[in-house]
Design an enzyme around this catalytic site. Structure first.
Site, short mmCIF file in Angstrom:
data_model
loop_
_atom_site.label_atom_id
_atom_site.label_comp_id
_atom_site.label_asym_id
_atom_site.label_seq_id
_atom_site.Cartn_x
_atom_site.Cartn_y
_atom_site.Cartn_z
N GLY A 138 26.56 -21.99 11.27
CA GLY A 138 25.46 -22.06 10.33
C GLY A 138 24.60 -20.81 10.35
O GLY A 138 24.19 -20.30 9.31
N HIS A 197 27.72 -15.57 -4.12
CA HIS A 197 26.99 -15.43 -2.86
C HIS A 197 27.74 -14.64 -1.80
O HIS A 197 27.24 -14.48 -0.68
CB HIS A 197 26.64 -16.81 -2.31
N ASP A 204 21.67 -31.38 22.79
CA ASP A 204 20.62 -32.28 23.26
C ASP A 204 21.05 -33.72 23.01
O ASP A 204 22.01 -33.97 22.28
CB ASP A 204 19.30 -31.99 22.54
N VAL A 244 31.74 -24.28 13.41
CA VAL A 244 31.36 -24.22 14.83
C VAL A 244 29.84 -24.31 14.89
O VAL A 244 29.13 -23.53 14.27
CB VAL A 244 31.88 -22.93 15.50
#
Length: 235
Positions: free
Chosen positions: A20, A4, A204, A88
């Site tokens: 991500g 990958h 949040d 992160v």
């Protein structure tokens, strides 16, 4: 070259940041690094290498969740010899005294994923962060005057839950926040004898509904990246 990641040997630094979102990887490279080269675009999962304060650092997108980050962490370690891996990303607060824009450094991560049950049938392996990386990141954050929390996080397999009862119970046991990757990162680092850390910003609050504005999110994200980079180049 791995399945990958299309980088050649030597194109990836020993210290790497792992957002991500591949577009965040691009943003980090363009904003914080110098002499940047792109070494990966397989499946659009961008990877870059450059220098930060004169030290070589890479940034690689991992996708979301335990299965996706596991693929990239395995290949980065086994195929490219990466030694220091820092996730992160963002997280949702569980504790009442954890506020949006706080920085959370994950000391360890509990999980509802079955990843470790496949390796340790009938046992609950508790993966932990590398202390040296954790201390360096904590010191970097406090020196910047940021509100940094250190503790346990929940790595969840499900983003849209039907019930938050278990999350609330974990909060009763001191878990600070929920995210989706840290257990996998810490477990694989333990398996291969390398160093790992997750540095997260609170975007949040799960129970109060409070959330950051896009401007606040970007400011806090930048601060988190600086913390992670400062820790990475000291290894």
């Amino acid at each position: 070259m791995s399945v990958h990641i299309e980088a050649k040997q030597g194109e990836i630094a020993e210290s790497i940041l792992l957002p991500g979102d591949p577009l965040r990887a691009k943003y980090i490279a363009e904003t914080f690094l110098e002499d940047v080269t792109c070494y990966n675009n397989v499946r659009g999962m961008l990877g870059f290498t450059g220098t930060y304060k004169g030290k070589r650092v890479s940034v690689q997108g991992t996708g979301m969740g335990v299965p996706s980050i596991s693929i990239y962490v395995n290949e980065l370690i086994q195929s490219y010899g990466v030694k220091n891996l820092i996730r992160v990303g963002t997280c949702g607060a569980i504790q009442k005294d954890v506020k949006v824009r706080d920085v959370i450094i994950a000391m360890t991560a509990c999980t509802d994923s079955n990843m470790n049950r496949l390796t340790f049938p009938g046992f609950d392996f508790a993966p932990a962060a590398n202390f040296d990386l954790l201390k360096k990141a904590y010191d970097a954050g406090t020196e910047k005057g940021l509100h940094v929390r250190v503790g346990n996080v929940l790595t969840a397999d499900v983003f849209y839950r039907e019930s938050m009862d278990m999350v609330k119970k974990l909060g009763d046991y001191g878990v600070l926040a929920v995210e989706m990757e840290t257990t996998a990162l810490y477990t694989l680092a333990a398996k291969y004898g390398v160093n790992a850390l997750s540095v997260l910003t609170v975007s949040d609050h799960i129970f109060t509904g409070e959330e950051t504005t896009s401007e606040e999110r970007q400011t806090t994200f930048n601060e988190m990246i600086e913390i992670a980079l400062d820790a990475a180049i000291q290894q």
